[in-house]
Scaffold this motif. Structure first.
Motif, PDB file in Angstrom:
ATOM      1  N   UNK A 344      70.229 -12.395  34.527  1.00  0.00           N
ATOM      2  CA  UNK A 344      70.472 -12.628  35.944  1.00  0.00           C
ATOM      3  C   UNK A 344      71.673 -11.784  36.344  1.00  0.00           C
ATOM      4  N   UNK A 345      71.505 -10.969  37.381  1.00  0.00           N
ATOM      5  CA  UNK A 345      72.549 -10.054  37.836  1.00  0.00           C
ATOM      6  C   UNK A 345      73.004 -10.443  39.231  1.00  0.00           C
ATOM      7  N   UNK A 346      74.244 -10.084  39.530  1.00  0.00           N
ATOM      8  CA  UNK A 346      74.803 -10.478  40.825  1.00  0.00           C
ATOM      9  C   UNK A 346      75.449  -9.292  41.535  1.00  0.00           C
ATOM     10  N   UNK A 347      75.148  -9.149  42.838  1.00  0.00           N
ATOM     11  CA  UNK A 347      75.882  -8.218  43.696  1.00  0.00           C
ATOM     12  C   UNK A 347      77.261  -8.817  43.951  1.00  0.00           C
ATOM     13  N   UNK A 348      78.319  -8.011  43.762  1.00  0.00           N
ATOM     14  CA  UNK A 348      79.663  -8.563  43.810  1.00  0.00           C
ATOM     15  C   UNK A 348      80.453  -8.208  45.066  1.00  0.00           C
ATOM     16  N   UNK A 349      80.268  -7.005  45.601  1.00  0.00           N
ATOM     17  CA  UNK A 349      81.063  -6.630  46.766  1.00  0.00           C
ATOM     18  C   UNK A 349      80.466  -7.244  48.026  1.00  0.00           C
ATOM     19  N   UNK A 350      81.340  -7.693  48.930  1.00  0.00           N
ATOM     20  CA  UNK A 350      80.853  -8.452  50.086  1.00  0.00           C
ATOM     21  C   UNK A 350      80.002  -7.615  51.036  1.00  0.00           C
ATOM     22  N   UNK A 351      80.127  -6.273  50.997  1.00  0.00           N
ATOM     23  CA  UNK A 351      79.384  -5.432  51.932  1.00  0.00           C
ATOM     24  C   UNK A 351      78.094  -4.860  51.344  1.00  0.00           C
ATOM     25  N   UNK A 352      77.840  -5.054  50.068  1.00  0.00           N
ATOM     26  CA  UNK A 352      76.668  -4.457  49.415  1.00  0.00           C
ATOM     27  C   UNK A 352      75.875  -5.531  48.672  1.00  0.00           C
ATOM     28  N   UNK A 353      74.663  -5.811  49.156  1.00  0.00           N
ATOM     29  CA  UNK A 353      73.823  -6.827  48.520  1.00  0.00           C
ATOM     30  C   UNK A 353      72.448  -6.822  49.191  1.00  0.00           C
ATOM     31  N   UNK A 354      71.516  -7.512  48.575  1.00  0.00           N
ATOM     32  CA  UNK A 354      70.238  -7.783  49.222  1.00  0.00           C
ATOM     33  C   UNK A 354      69.159  -6.730  49.055  1.00  0.00           C
ATOM     34  N   UNK A 355      69.475  -5.582  48.446  1.00  0.00           N
ATOM     35  CA  UNK A 355      68.466  -4.539  48.256  1.00  0.00           C
ATOM     36  C   UNK A 355      68.050  -4.482  46.786  1.00  0.00           C
ATOM     37  N   UNK A 382      60.622  -5.553  34.410  1.00  0.00           N
ATOM     38  CA  UNK A 382      60.367  -6.209  35.694  1.00  0.00           C
ATOM     39  C   UNK A 382      61.704  -6.458  36.390  1.00  0.00           C
ATOM     40  N   UNK A 383      61.667  -6.479  37.698  1.00  0.00           N
ATOM     41  CA  UNK A 383      62.888  -6.737  38.470  1.00  0.00           C
ATOM     42  C   UNK A 383      62.515  -7.473  39.750  1.00  0.00           C
ATOM     43  N   UNK A 384      63.307  -8.467  40.094  1.00  0.00           N
ATOM     44  CA  UNK A 384      62.982  -9.282  41.265  1.00  0.00           C
ATOM     45  C   UNK A 384      64.257  -9.776  41.926  1.00  0.00           C
ATOM     46  N   UNK A 385      64.313  -9.651  43.249  1.00  0.00           N
ATOM     47  CA  UNK A 385      65.385 -10.285  44.008  1.00  0.00           C
ATOM     48  C   UNK A 385      65.070 -11.768  44.113  1.00  0.00           C
ATOM     49  N   UNK A 386      65.960 -12.609  43.621  1.00  0.00           N
ATOM     50  CA  UNK A 386      65.713 -14.052  43.708  1.00  0.00           C
ATOM     51  C   UNK A 386      66.568 -14.700  44.790  1.00  0.00           C
ATOM     52  N   UNK A 387      67.510 -13.936  45.326  1.00  0.00           N
ATOM     53  CA  UNK A 387      68.290 -14.350  46.493  1.00  0.00           C
ATOM     54  C   UNK A 387      68.956 -13.102  47.050  1.00  0.00           C
ATOM     55  N   UNK A 388      69.668 -13.243  48.140  1.00  0.00           N
ATOM     56  CA  UNK A 388      70.367 -12.091  48.700  1.00  0.00           C
ATOM     57  C   UNK A 388      71.366 -11.504  47.715  1.00  0.00           C
ATOM     58  N   UNK A 389      71.909 -12.329  46.873  1.00  0.00           N
ATOM     59  CA  UNK A 389      72.992 -11.908  45.982  1.00  0.00           C
ATOM     60  C   UNK A 389      72.574 -11.742  44.524  1.00  0.00           C
ATOM     61  N   UNK A 390      71.343 -12.119  44.163  1.00  0.00           N
ATOM     62  CA  UNK A 390      70.986 -12.150  42.742  1.00  0.00           C
ATOM     63  C   UNK A 390      69.673 -11.429  42.472  1.00  0.00           C
ATOM     64  N   UNK A 391      69.622 -10.800  41.297  1.00  0.00           N
ATOM     65  CA  UNK A 391      68.399 -10.196  40.799  1.00  0.00           C
ATOM     66  C   UNK A 391      68.097 -10.733  39.407  1.00  0.00           C
ATOM     67  N   UNK A 392      66.812 -10.849  39.120  1.00  0.00           N
ATOM     68  CA  UNK A 392      66.355 -11.218  37.797  1.00  0.00           C
ATOM     69  C   UNK A 392      65.675  -9.994  37.196  1.00  0.00           C
ATOM     70  N   UNK A 393      66.186  -9.520  36.048  1.00  0.00           N
ATOM     71  CA  UNK A 393      65.601  -8.331  35.415  1.00  0.00           C
ATOM     72  C   UNK A 393      65.181  -8.649  33.983  1.00  0.00           C
TER      73      UNK A 393
END
Length: 597
Positions: A344-355, A382-393
């Motif tokens: 499970x991976x997380x976007x950390x910077x407040x201005x970059x996420x969701x893609x 495989x890779x999937x966005x599971x929320x605006x801030x998280x990806x499952x790879x």
């Protein structure tokens, strides 16, 4: 010159065999001041399914309004947070979705946008060329006023005609077409120097404003800490990046030619996960004769997670509240290890996420965040966005036992080669060029004139901005660096190589193979080059001249190296005194220099 004419002939040949679609046939009339948005979009739709198309705009002015514009939903790197702009809905003037082999021919037209709009979006498209037009806004997002008289208790100012304002309850409010500035950010422009300086709106926000003429305002309050001179221009915007100037997304082979970006909301021309981008004769600067001094609220050109070749040639940047060019990827943090090959991976910077930062087949690098130490690679299954801030790879093979929570992943596949040539960078509050990519980089025959901070900055971090990654082959040659870095003093190095590795690992270097050669540095202060954690750095045959643009600071090292190796300094010409060289976390064998101690 020969290559230029060949390119023109190829362009003419392309158009000769392409279907020409005239926007006037769909109701878009030049110089009518009517809303052309829906008519132009109908013309764009006709290009779908065609082998080649030229969308032709007879020369004139075309107006685009958000009312009938396509509404999109994009998460755009380095733009805005959930708090700043929770719902990512953006209206678009020219929406080019799932198209192939289309040329937008402006014939010297000007496209004027109203309200808050993205000028164009190119999404999921291939072989798209935009050429021969200018972009402007009826009411730019930037407000500007010239300071006429300044005391400790009052300021009088002349408001630019394009900067709509109202005085309500004794306070000045900047407004536009269906928007108002709420989160003020101010930068001071000094016309006598052509320089931008950090400033503030706080004193004005707390003062009493009164209109003394059609475009004249007097502010009364405490201005004892406000630093400016009569004739300076205060430029004010909303600091939230809810829109961008233009957006290229998941597209391939995009060419911009002979385009003027006179004003842009937000982040500028943003390219995200796109491949092979060629920008020639693109100018980000205020319209000549407009009296405005700012063209972009933030960057000029921003490239996030791109690949292939990025070429920037014969471009010019002047009047920006941020960096003219920024090229980087995005580190995602490992927040949870779910299985031997699932993270499970997380976007950390407040201005970059969701893609979608990763897609199946992408190669990734694993690294320790604090040291920026890459220790393994893997391939995404495989890779999937599971929320605006998280990806499952899921990886195709189990990852290294060295991996731990808090480490980061970089997308190696989506890293571009970059070539920046024959361009001019000036009138920016911050840096000229930011480069973090592992592919081949050439920065040649450019002029960096009075950039507020470092003319060129090479970083890479996985604990702050999370902008990746390492550089492996950078050549910086035959450029002019003139009086740069005044907003970074005393750290005003013209070139700074500064990976944000908070932990230094012995014999591990974040960056490598950087050549700085045959450049001219005209500097008023001591700092020239600073480098950290770099292997194979050459600084050769450069010319360093002294300028009296501003008083220099205290004597200090001109060449500063921290934890580097394979440093070569040779054949440079210094017009002033012998430069100081500073070494930290290094031994003498790490550097060879013909500058005698």
């Amino acid at each position: 010159m020969k290559k230029y004419f060949i390119a023109l002939l190829l362009c003419f040949a392309y158009q000769l065999h392409a279907q020409t679609i005239d926007v006037s046939e769909f109701g878009a009339k030049a110089n009518s001041f009517a809303d052309a948005t829906a008519s132009v979009q109908k013309a764009i739709e006709v290009t779908k399914g065609q082998p080649k198309s030229v969308l032709n705009f007879p020369k004139g002015r075309y107006d685009f309004w958000p009312d009938s514009a396509t509404e999109t939903h994009y998460y755009i790197s380095n733009s805005s947070s959930e708090i700043e702009f929770p719902v990512k809905k953006q209206k678009v003037g020219l929406y080019l979705k799932d198209l192939k082999n289309v040329t937008i021919e402006g014939n010297g037209s000007v496209f004027v946008f109203h309200g808050k709009m993205i000028t164009w979006v190119i999404d999921g498209s291939e072989n798209i060329r935009l050429q021969n037009f200018s972009v402007n806004y009826e009411r730019p997002g930037m407000s500007e006023m010239t300071l006429e008289n300044i005391t400790t208790t009052s300021v009088t100012a002349s408001i630019h005609p394009d900067s709509k304002f109202a005085i309500i309850g004794g306070r000045l409010e900047w407004y536009g077409e269906k928007w108002i500035t709420k989160n003020h950010h101010a930068v001071l422009f000094k016309p006598s120097q052509g320089t931008l300086w950090y400033s503030g709106w706080e004193a004005f926000e707390k003062s009493k404003a009164e209109k003394t003429g059609p475009l004249k305002v007097k502010f009364t309050g405490d201005f004892s800490k406000f630093k400016a001179q009569p004739g300076d221009i205060l430029t004010i915007r909303d600091r939230y990046r809810d829109y961008v100037g233009a957006f290229n997304n998941r597209s391939k082979n995009i060419s911009l030619y002979n385009i003027n970006m006179f004003s842009m909301h937000g982040l500028g021309i943003v390219s995200q996960f796109s491949e092979n981008l060629s920008y020639d004769r693109v100018i980000v600067a205020p319209e000549p004769g407009s009296g405005r001094v700012i063209a972009s609220s933030a960057d000029g050109m921003h490239f996030s997670g791109c690949k292939g070749q990025i070429t920037i040639n014969n471009c010019r940047f002047n009047g920006l509240h941020d960096d003219p060019v920024n090229v980087h990827g995005t580190h995602l943090k490992v927040s949870e290890i779910l299985s031997p090959n699932t993270l499970k991976l997380k976007f950390m910077h407040h201005q970059s996420y969701g893609f979608a930062a990763f897609i199946p087949g992408d190669t990734v690098a694993y690294l320790h965040s604090a040291a920026l130490q890459i220790y393994a690679q893997g391939i995404i299954k495989t890779a999937k966005l599971i929320s605006e801030r998280e990806m499952l790879v899921e990886m195709d093979k189990p990852f290294s036992a060295e991996l731990k929570v808090g480490d980061a992943l970089e997308n190696v596949t989506w890293t571009p080669a970059v070539k920046i040539t024959n361009s001019r960078f000036e009138g920016t509050i911050s840096r000229g060029t930011l480069i973090t990519t592992r592919r081949k980089v050439l920065i040649e025959n450019n002029v960096y004139y009075r950039t507020g901070m470092h003319a060129i900055l090479i970083e890479n971090d996985a604990m702050g901005w999370y902008e990746s990654g390492p550089v492996t082959d950078v050549t910086i040659r035959n450029n002019q660096f003139i009086e740069c870095g005044f907003n970074s003093a005393p750290d005003g190095y013209a070139i700074k190589i500064n990976p944000e590795n908070r932990e230094l690992v012995k014999n591990y270097y974040v960056h490598r193979n950087i050549k700085i050669e045959n450049n001219t540095f005209k500097l008023y202060d001591y700092p020239i080059l600073s480098a950290k954690s770099t292997s194979g750095l050459t600084f050769i045959n450069n010319k360093i001249e002294k300028s009296d643009f501003m008083p220099s600071g205290k004597p200090r090292p001109a060449l500063n190296f921290l934890a580097c190796t394979g440093v070569l300094i040779r054949g440079n010409k210094f017009s002033a005194e012998k430069p100081q060289i500073q070494l930290k976390e290094m031994v003498k064998s790490d550097i060879k220099s013909d500058i005698k101690e």
